[in-house]
Write an enzyme that holds these catalytic residues in place. Sequence first.
Site, PDB file in Angstrom:
ATOM      1  CB  CYS A 132      -4.638  43.129  31.835  1.00 52.88           C
ATOM      2  SG  CYS A 132      -7.052  43.076  31.767  1.00 52.88           S
ATOM      3  CB  CYS A 135      -6.479  40.852  34.076  1.00 49.07           C
ATOM      4  SG  CYS A 135      -7.414  41.199  32.779  1.00 49.07           S
ATOM      5  CG  ASP A 136      -3.022  41.441  36.377  1.00 50.55           C
ATOM      6  OD1 ASP A 136      -3.522  39.929  36.731  1.00 50.55           O
ATOM      7  OD2 ASP A 136      -2.680  41.577  35.438  1.00 50.55           O
TER       8      ASP A 136
END
Length: 305
Positions: A132, A135-136
């Site tokens: 993701c 997300c990261d």
Amino acid sequence: MRNVVIIGSGPAGLTAAIYAARANLAPLLIEGWQSGGQLTTTTEVENYPGFAKGIMGPELMKDMRAQAERFGTEFLTGDVSAADFRRRPFTITVDGERTITAKTVILATGASPVQLGLKNESRLIGHGVSTCATCDGFFFRGKELVVVGGGDSAVEEAVFLTKFATKVSIVHRRDKLRASKIMQDRAMKNERITFIWNTVVQDILGDDVVTGVRLTNVVTGKTSDLPCAGVFVAIGHRPNTALFVGQLDLDAKGYVVTGKGTATSVPGIFAAGDVQDSTYRQAVTAAGTGCMAALDAERFIESSG
């Protein structure tokens, strides 16, 4: 007989449990053997509202679970082995042994990222391996990254990562992308993106964190190592809907089809989170649909007596 049975213990399932419990519906949540869902495999979460300094994924899920428990949610650890949604009350079998009946069911079983199947992949999840970018990506500011895949998801992830990374290499097993023309053009014009064609990732390198990838050219057979700080695997997601095939309407990719709100094709069955969302796949959107599913279930119970 249960008012509400929730299958799945990620943000969608736990949020549904919080709302259902606060509505005095005494929900039962079947949490599976990996309680907490995908967030338990992540490290720091910085994009979930309410945590100015971020929070570790497992800690966030632990707090959500405690909140649901506080309001009266009952938890059952085990895997759903069978489900019958053809008639009401619905029946759910856990681990092939225990059968539960329910007036309503909320499906929050999520979707599993398709992995490369490499021995170091699961070991380094959250330590340089990710599925993701949203997300990261922030954690890789000023680093060089690798994205694996050739579809829209892979190209979209690569473009997003160029906001942080100095260089993003897209590794694809073929000599052209499967992504849509507009996404291809966007990637081709981005100076920070390079393409490594006809190549597969043979291994992910690094002891505690990712330090690089070992690549093999499928045409020449030549192997080489490419240093990088992170590997983003973007070869698709697989919704966890095998048990529901033939009972609920699923789309071409296997995701549960929801109509108005979170209602599925079977009255009394609702779906929330990644099991019905192939677009956003974020913790906060999953939690939002979990809230919706609980409210929908409450109204269904009230209207059906």
